[in-house]
Design an enzyme around this catalytic site. Structure first.
Site, mmCIF file in Angstrom:
data_model
loop_
_atom_site.group_PDB
_atom_site.id
_atom_site.type_symbol
_atom_site.label_atom_id
_atom_site.label_comp_id
_atom_site.label_asym_id
_atom_site.label_seq_id
_atom_site.Cartn_x
_atom_site.Cartn_y
_atom_site.Cartn_z
ATOM 1 N N TYR A 143 0.910 -1.243 -0.039
ATOM 2 C CA TYR A 143 -0.083 0.027 -0.184
ATOM 3 C C TYR A 143 0.853 1.216 0.047
ATOM 4 C CZ TYR A 143 -4.667 -1.896 1.227
ATOM 5 O OH TYR A 143 -5.939 -2.762 0.799
ATOM 6 N N LYS A 192 3.557 -15.286 2.378
ATOM 7 C CA LYS A 192 3.712 -15.912 1.006
ATOM 8 C C LYS A 192 5.158 -16.327 0.888
ATOM 9 C CE LYS A 192 2.109 -17.776 -3.030
ATOM 10 N NZ LYS A 192 1.302 -19.055 -2.927
ATOM 11 N N ASP A 224 -2.502 -18.390 0.533
ATOM 12 C CA ASP A 224 -3.398 -19.034 -0.110
ATOM 13 C C ASP A 224 -4.214 -20.246 0.508
ATOM 14 O OD1 ASP A 224 -1.168 -20.279 -0.284
ATOM 15 O OD2 ASP A 224 -1.239 -20.851 -2.525
ATOM 16 N N ASP A 248 -6.289 -7.054 4.374
ATOM 17 C CA ASP A 248 -7.497 -6.344 3.579
ATOM 18 C C ASP A 248 -8.335 -7.572 3.104
ATOM 19 O OD1 ASP A 248 -8.973 -4.477 2.334
ATOM 20 O OD2 ASP A 248 -8.088 -4.891 0.562
ATOM 21 N N ASP A 252 -12.278 -9.384 4.732
ATOM 22 C CA ASP A 252 -13.348 -9.367 4.009
ATOM 23 C C ASP A 252 -14.214 -10.714 3.959
ATOM 24 O OD1 ASP A 252 -13.205 -6.969 3.396
ATOM 25 O OD2 ASP A 252 -13.895 -7.016 1.228
HETATM 26 C C1 IPM Z 1 -10.247 -1.357 4.116
HETATM 27 C C2 IPM Z 1 -10.589 -0.849 2.938
HETATM 28 C C3 IPM Z 1 -9.513 0.364 2.388
HETATM 29 C C4 IPM Z 1 -8.250 -0.774 2.357
HETATM 30 C C5 IPM Z 1 -9.573 0.904 1.218
HETATM 31 C C6 IPM Z 1 -10.899 1.621 1.204
HETATM 32 C C7 IPM Z 1 -8.525 1.884 0.941
HETATM 33 O O1 IPM Z 1 -10.872 -1.589 1.843
HETATM 34 O O2 IPM Z 1 -10.060 -0.483 4.920
HETATM 35 O O3 IPM Z 1 -10.202 -2.570 4.174
HETATM 36 O O4 IPM Z 1 -7.864 -1.204 1.533
HETATM 37 O O5 IPM Z 1 -7.507 -0.615 3.468
HETATM 38 MN MN MN Z 2 -10.863 -3.732 2.634
#
Ligand code: IPM
Ligand code: MN
Length: 383
Positions: A143, A192, A224, A248, A252
């Protein structure tokens, strides 16, 4: 009794509605336990671009620095999708994390048992629930590495560099092990290392840190495989520590196991008690302004704020209990509307019910529940 200054960055999309619900909950909790919260709003993201021409105005960073914590809604939306890299609303989020030194991102993923049937996994896989803490490195890696575009003989070439220093890995590993000491004392470090040099350094440093925590069991896992194991057997995980980008993605994935991304809070922390608290969901522009968002992730983020920044453990629990109670009673938002409450009659007949609430109504329900559950306490204080 405390006074706390909270910077509120509502941002874009559903950010404002979920932040309003979280602030209402904080107000009520403060009223009951005798704390005062001073909320000061600041702009970041798309709305800041529209109003000031910049996604992260200096005034916003200054307000955050002058506050005890930050509550953030979400940033971004299709309106600003055509802007290039640096000018995008998301840059504001990365800027805040970097400027405020918030390198440790805690993303707890737990299943509310009332929402068990919102979990897409089979019942035998979730068993009596999951309780995972993802500790994501937040101010390093790909990032923040070198990035750009350059010409090559095969046309334009774009690149983003993943790199980590020993110091960066060490401090996030310490966070993970400290967290594990308060939990089930198991850490899975995700990398990884079969391919990437930065992961080999990551693995070495995490292993070194583990020597200071002999009670904690450390396992290394390739990313993975970790993605697969989260679906196959999520109960094997206690604390997962990983890089910015892997965290990240995995957070999710973990959120979906809990039923909805609308439920998961997060805390971004640095060295002191200051922190930024935000739901892990995005700005959801498709449902913005319709009062259909789920405010629970933002509300649980405010509970994390009380716990991590202000040391108000009882107050944090009170918010979390109110959320659980409201879900147990069968109240739902649209994202979890299919997770019915199953009611068993005396004769053993099963029927289902769920009451679908808007964002505002769900916020008020949780606020009222906090009030109701603390009546005795509130009355006592008036003696
Ligand atoms: C998160 C979001 C952010 C990230 C984006 C919006 C920059 O997806 O906080 O998980 O990737 O960190
Ligand atoms: Mn995210």
């Amino acid at each position: 009794m405390g006074r706390f200054k909270v910077a509120v960055i509502e941002g874009d999309g559903i950010g404002p509605e979920v932040c309003r619900a979280a602030c209402e909950v904080l107000e009520k909790t403060g009223e009951i336990f005798g704390h005062e919260f001073e909320f000061n709003k600041a702009l970041a993201g798309g709305i800041a671009i529209d109003e000031t021409g910049e996604c992260l105005p200096e005034a916003t960073v200054n307000l955050c620095r002058a506050s005890d914590s930050v509550l953030l809604g979400a940033v971004g939306g299709p309106k600003w999708d055509d802007l290039s890299g640096e000018a995008r609303p998301e840059t504001a989020l990365l800027g805040l994390r970097e400027e405020l030194g918030l390198y440790a991102n805690l993303r707890p993923a737990t299943i509310h048992m009332a929402l068990k049937n919102a979990c897409p996994l089979k019942e035998e896989i979730i068993g009596d629930g999951i309780d995972i803490l993802i500790v994501r490195e937040l101010t390093g890696g790909i990032y923040f590495g070198e990035k750009g575009w350059k010409g090559s003989k095969n046309g334009m070439k774009a690149y983003d560099v993943e790199s980590y220093s020993e110091a960066e890995v060490k401090r996030i590993a310490i966070r993970a092990f400290d967290s594990a000491m308060k939990r089930q004392k198991r850490v899975v470090s995700v990398d990884k290392a079969n391919v990437m040099e930065s992961s080999r350094l990551w693995r070495r440093v995490v292993t070194e840190v583990s020597h200071d925590y002999p009670e904690v069991e450390l396992t290394h896992m390739y990313v993975d495989n970790a993605a697969m194991q989260l679906i196959k057997d999520p109960r094997q995980f206690d604390v997962m520590v990983t890089s910015n980008i892997f965290g990240d993605i995995l957070s999710d994935e973990a959120s979906m196991i809990t039923g909805s991304i609308g439920l998961l809070p997060s805390a971004s922390l640095g060295e002191g008690s200051f922190g930024m608290y935000e739901p892990i969901h995005g700005s959801a522009p498709d449902i913005a302004g319709q009062n259909t968002a789920n405010p629970i992730a933002a509300i649980l983020s405010s509970a994390m704020m009380l716990r991590h920044s202000f040391g108000l453990i009882e107050e944090a629990r009170c918010i979390e209990n109110a959320v659980t109670k409201v879900l147990e009673l069968g109240y739902r938002t649209y994202d979890i509307k299919d997770s019915y409450k199953i009611i068993k009659s005396e004769e053993g007949r099963e029927s289902v019910t769920s009451m679908i609430m808007g964002c505002k109504e769900m916020g008020s329900l949780i606020t009222n529940m906090i009030q109701a559950e603390n009546k005795v306490f509130a009355n006592n204080t008036s003696f």
